[in-house]
Design a protein around this motif. Structure first.
Motif, PDB file in Angstrom:
ATOM      1  N   ASP A 125     -53.603 -17.030 -34.095  1.00 42.99           N
ATOM      2  CA  ASP A 125     -54.017 -17.849 -32.972  1.00 42.99           C
ATOM      3  C   ASP A 125     -54.804 -19.074 -33.437  1.00 42.99           C
ATOM      4  O   ASP A 125     -54.735 -20.134 -32.828  1.00 42.99           O
ATOM      5  CB  ASP A 125     -54.859 -17.042 -31.986  1.00 42.99           C
ATOM      6  N   GLU A 140     -41.115 -24.737 -33.650  1.00 42.98           N
ATOM      7  CA  GLU A 140     -41.232 -25.073 -32.228  1.00 42.98           C
ATOM      8  C   GLU A 140     -40.248 -26.159 -31.799  1.00 42.98           C
ATOM      9  O   GLU A 140     -39.864 -26.225 -30.634  1.00 42.98           O
ATOM     10  CB  GLU A 140     -42.670 -25.504 -31.901  1.00 42.98           C
ATOM     11  N   CYS A 148     -38.941 -17.806 -27.210  1.00 37.09           N
ATOM     12  CA  CYS A 148     -39.752 -16.967 -28.100  1.00 37.09           C
ATOM     13  C   CYS A 148     -41.213 -17.376 -28.052  1.00 37.09           C
ATOM     14  O   CYS A 148     -41.527 -18.562 -28.001  1.00 37.09           O
ATOM     15  CB  CYS A 148     -39.284 -17.103 -29.550  1.00 37.09           C
ATOM     16  N   THR A 149     -42.067 -16.392 -28.115  1.00 38.17           N
ATOM     17  CA  THR A 149     -43.493 -16.674 -28.250  1.00 38.17           C
ATOM     18  C   THR A 149     -43.808 -16.918 -29.727  1.00 38.17           C
ATOM     19  O   THR A 149     -43.003 -16.577 -30.602  1.00 38.17           O
ATOM     20  CB  THR A 149     -44.340 -15.476 -27.770  1.00 38.17           C
ATOM     21  N   GLU A 150     -44.966 -17.477 -29.990  1.00 39.84           N
ATOM     22  CA  GLU A 150     -45.368 -17.694 -31.387  1.00 39.84           C
ATOM     23  C   GLU A 150     -45.460 -16.367 -32.128  1.00 39.84           C
ATOM     24  O   GLU A 150     -45.100 -16.277 -33.300  1.00 39.84           O
ATOM     25  CB  GLU A 150     -46.703 -18.439 -31.454  1.00 39.84           C
ATOM     26  N   ASP A 151     -45.880 -15.323 -31.433  1.00 37.05           N
ATOM     27  CA  ASP A 151     -45.986 -14.004 -32.052  1.00 37.05           C
ATOM     28  C   ASP A 151     -44.616 -13.500 -32.510  1.00 37.05           C
ATOM     29  O   ASP A 151     -44.471 -12.982 -33.620  1.00 37.05           O
ATOM     30  CB  ASP A 151     -46.626 -13.017 -31.063  1.00 37.05           C
TER      31      ASP A 151
END
Length: 196
Positions: A125, A140, A148-151
């Motif tokens: 984070d 990104e 998709c999330t960054e995770d």
């Protein structure tokens, strides 16, 4: 004055890591003692324990450091040879890592199967890892990021790095199931599928 003390502390820690790296490559981790490390680093034994709980913790930090260096070099190489296609640029990174370990099998032997993304989850984070920050920026703007999330992106990249490390170790150190050159097309195909 305070900065000079901190710099000397960092130099001692660096000296211990470098001495350990050289000894681990020469003799192996199990055959290298803390006494030998401090002697080679030219510091008192107590100094070792100011920075590391034990040889295992030193090895872990050394592993993170080597992994970070190799990944950073691979990223820079891919940046210099960009294809314009994100997945193929990742393949450039993968190829750099494979070729690095082909040239430096002793380092691969030292890492064993521990070549991985040198970052703890809570840093995700914060994006404190400069390489991760650059890679996230590139991801990104790619098709990989859609939905998709960054995770999730981190987990995909983590799995790719783990796959590379395991494949290199198995093929180059254990000679299984084939040579790395014969495994490269399979590895690269798997990476492409993982990132599709």
């Amino acid at each position: 004055m305070r900065g000079g003390v901190e710099q000397k502390k960092e130099q001692k820690k660096e000296g211990l890591l470098e001495a350990a790296y050289q000894l681990f490559l020469e003799k192996g981790v199990n055959k290298t003692s803390v006494d030998e490390i401090v002697k080679k680093a030219n510091v008192a034994k107590g100094t070792f324990y100011l920075y590391f709980h034990d040889k295992t913790q030193l090895l872990q930090q050394l592993t993170y450091r080597i992994s970070a260096r190799v990944l950073s070099e691979a990223y820079e190489y891919a940046e210099e040879h960009k294809t314009g296609v994100f997945v193929e640029d990742i393949i450039l990174m993968v190829d750099y890592i494979v070729e690095y370990f082909k040239r430096s099998r002793l380092t691969l032997r030292l890492l064993e199967r521990n070549f991985s993304w040198p970052m703890i989850e809570k840093q995700l984070d914060l994006r404190e890892d400069p390489l991760w920050d650059k890679l996230v920026t590139a991801i990104e703007s790619s098709s990989l990021a859609v939905g998709c999330t960054e995770d999730v992106l981190y987990k995909r990249v983590f799995l790719v790095v783990e796959l590379i490390g395991s494949t290199c170790f198995a093929t180059m150190i254990e000679n299984k199931p084939d040579t790395i050159d014969n495994m490269k097309p399979v590895l690269y195909d798997m990476v492409r599928k993982m990132l599709a």
